[in-house]
Design an enzyme around this catalytic site. Structure first.
Site, PDB file in Angstrom:
ATOM      1  N   CYS A   2       0.845  -1.187   0.000  1.00  0.00           N
ATOM      2  CA  CYS A   2       0.000   0.000   0.000  1.00  0.00           C
ATOM      3  C   CYS A   2       0.881   1.238   0.000  1.00  0.00           C
ATOM      4  O   CYS A   2       2.066   1.177   0.324  1.00  0.00           O
ATOM      5  CB  CYS A   2      -0.912   0.030   1.222  1.00  0.00           C
ATOM      6  SG  CYS A   2      -2.024  -1.381   1.332  1.00  0.00           S
ATOM      7  N   GLY A   3       0.270   2.346  -0.363  1.00  0.00           N
ATOM      8  CA  GLY A   3       0.918   3.641  -0.220  1.00  0.00           C
ATOM      9  C   GLY A   3       0.260   4.390   0.914  1.00  0.00           C
ATOM     10  O   GLY A   3      -0.971   4.405   1.028  1.00  0.00           O
TER      11      GLY A   3
END
Length: 552
Positions: A2-3
């Site tokens: 994820c970011g």
């Protein structure tokens, strides 16, 4: 994968060139889902806005779970990690959903920090996260104890424009305001977990506070050194026992595999195999399983990656291919490593040996992009390694199709890396040098230093580089279960540097490879990626520049 992007501000959060740039960069890390969540809190001085943005690369469970997650308790979780052990997760279950249930399930009457820390310290796997616990008004963030996921922070020292940001990746040069207001982007140290108690106020703003709220630090320490504000490391100091009859003379031939070594080979094979299994299980497929490789291996043809390939073969259906990503820059040397494992250990599987040959002009055209992704690291050596990883993880190359070369683009979202084997098993030339200088005691000190500094090395950089293509890199040799087992294993079992190169270093892993049928690979020795891939010649640096020099 994820970011994560987060900010605290005392003005209503509006779009800015910096925020928009960081949002776009984090979206590349997680192309499957993105969303923003803002909460407002009132402290003793001002109204503050907490802004969360997350992007998601779907790699666990049977459906995409958007982030940040916002349970009914008012908590907010942005999670960039993988839970491979510690918390119970069934096959097909999403680990982020499991974690948020555990955190949201903490009793509203329990205001201790221990409740959150007890959950986070159980996790076996890489992670970076931001977590808002509503009923205690605490903001938690940090990285795992080995620093396997990237998280940067930016803190302003300006009293007129106080700011605090967290991001998985740093700003591009076009959008960065990091030179103004004394804002400095740095990697969040992986030496512990952090907490901002939004109810506490200090009398003046310092580097250790955000809008006057102190940043508390809970340090990872060895179990025997535990105390207030500490977290137990999941592995001990390395075993210092060496039998007195092990002399320091040079030995010829190969070490005899005795009963003690036989036991170690069996145990290490099991623990490493389990680490690989957890990292290749339950990866979603992007197409027909017989046509699309779900897993790729960063493949140099060396001992570490060939061993991982053999173990991955044991845990993935034989009908699906595995991609072997081999990168070379300018004058590439063709590797024949594919044919050897295919003939000797797995003729029933399709091994896509992807030759990623990068011409000089193409490397230079992406150079600035790579420099910005590896930021805040900025040395010649960083660029050499980052270029190799960026092109390898992109996965664009050619494969052999019945004697014909054809273009191929690996769609595998999970990449396996052999990083961590050399540090723990004596694979570097400096381990041999240490042994020459001071025998077993000196090589024990060198190996302990390597284990101690894994979290401060360059795993954050590697994560930022490879995730730019929507890929996640996983490190089976850096499973905390593997690190724990290797720390307890006597040094003379892991390596015997009385023997010549190609025999004594990584002795235990060589024996494991032979048991897996990799007799030729068991004789390979270490060659750094920037030299094996020839990126050391591709960074446009002068001959006088050394690896540790800053980029001009």
């Amino acid at each position: 994968m994820c970011g994560i992007l987060f900010s605290i501000s005392d003005t209503r959060p509006e779009n800015s060139p910096l925020w928009n740039s960081l949002e776009a960069l984090n979206t590349k890390r997680g192309p499957d889902a993105q969303q923003t969540h803002v909460i407002t809190i009132q402290d003793q001085q001002a109204q503050l806005y907490l802004r969360f943005f997350s992007s998601v690369l779907h790699l666990r469970g049977d459906h995409v779970v958007p982030q940040p997650m916002t349970p009914a308790t008012g908590d907010v979780l942005s999670w960039n990690g993988e839970i491979f052990g510690g918390l119970e997760i069934t096959l097909g279950e999403n680990d982020t959903e499991v974690l948020v249930r555990r955190l949201a399930g903490i009793s509203p009457t329990d205001t201790s920090e221990k409740a959150v820390l007890d959950i986070l310290t159980q996790i076996e796997g890489p992670f970076a996260f931001v977590f808002w616990q509503a009923h205690t008004n605490r903001l938690w963030f940090g990285r795992d104890c080995l620093g396997r996921r990237s998280l940067l922070w930016a803190r302003s020292k300006s009293l007129t424009n106080k700011s605090f940001m967290l991001s998985s990746v740093g700003p591009s040069s076009a959008s960065s305001d990091s030179g103004s207001d004394n804002v400095v982007w740095e990697e969040v140290p992986a030496d512990g977990l952090y907490c901002i108690q939004m109810e506490d106020i200090e009398t003046e703003t310092t580097d250790e506070s955000v809008f006057g709220h102190p940043i508390r630090h809970f340090s990872w320490v060895q179990q025997e050194n535990s105390g207030p504000n500490t977290l137990p490391l999941p592995f001990p100091l390395i075993n210092r026992y060496v039998p007195k009859d092990l002399s320091v003379d040079t030995r010829e031939g190969e070490p005899v595999v005795d009963g003690e070594m036989e036991t170690a080979i069996e145990e290490f094979t099991l623990v490493l195999s389990e680490s690989v299994r957890r990292r290749v299980a339950d990866v979603p497929s992007l197409g027909p399983i017989e046509a699309c490789a779900r897993v790729a291996i960063l493949f140099s043809g060396g001992l570490d990656c060939i061993t991982l390939a053999a173990l991955a073969h044991q845990h993935l259906p034989h009908c699906e291919p595995i991609d072997l990503l081999n990168v070379a820059f300018e004058n590439p040397r063709r590797e024949q490593a594919l044919q050897k494992p295919k003939k000797k250990i797995a003729p029933e599987r399709i091994w896509n040996f992807v030759e990623i040959n990068v011409p000089y002009p193409e490397a230079m055209s992406h150079k600035q992009r790579i420099i910005e992704l590896m930021y805040p690291l900025d040395t010649v050596m960083d660029l050499s390694i980052a270029m190799a990883f960026w092109f390898a993880s992109r996965g664009e190359g050619t494969i052999d199709d019945n004697g014909n070369t054809k273009p191929y683009h690996s769609r595998s979202r999970v990449l396996l890396s052999g990083l961590g084997a050399d540090e723990q098993l004596g694979g570097y030339s400096r381990h041999k040098d240490a042994f020459r200088r001071g025998g077993w005691d000196k090589v024990i000190e060198e190996t302990q230093m390597d284990v101690d500094r894994i979290s401060t090395r360059n795993l954050g950089r590697d994560d930022r580089i490879m995730s730019d293509h929507g890929k996640e890199v996983r490190f089976p040799f850096l499973s905390t279960d593997v690190v724990n087992w290797l720390c307890r294993c006597p040094i003379y079992i892991k390596m015997d540097l009385r023997y010549e190169r190609g025999i004594g270093e990584k002795l235990l892993l060589r024996n494991v490879a032979r048991r897996l049928g990799l007799s030729e690979a068991s004789k390979n020795w270490k060659r750094a990626i920037q030299f094996g891939a020839k990126t050391a010649k591709m960074t446009d640096s002068s001959r006088s520049e050394k690896g540790q020099h800053k980029l001009s």
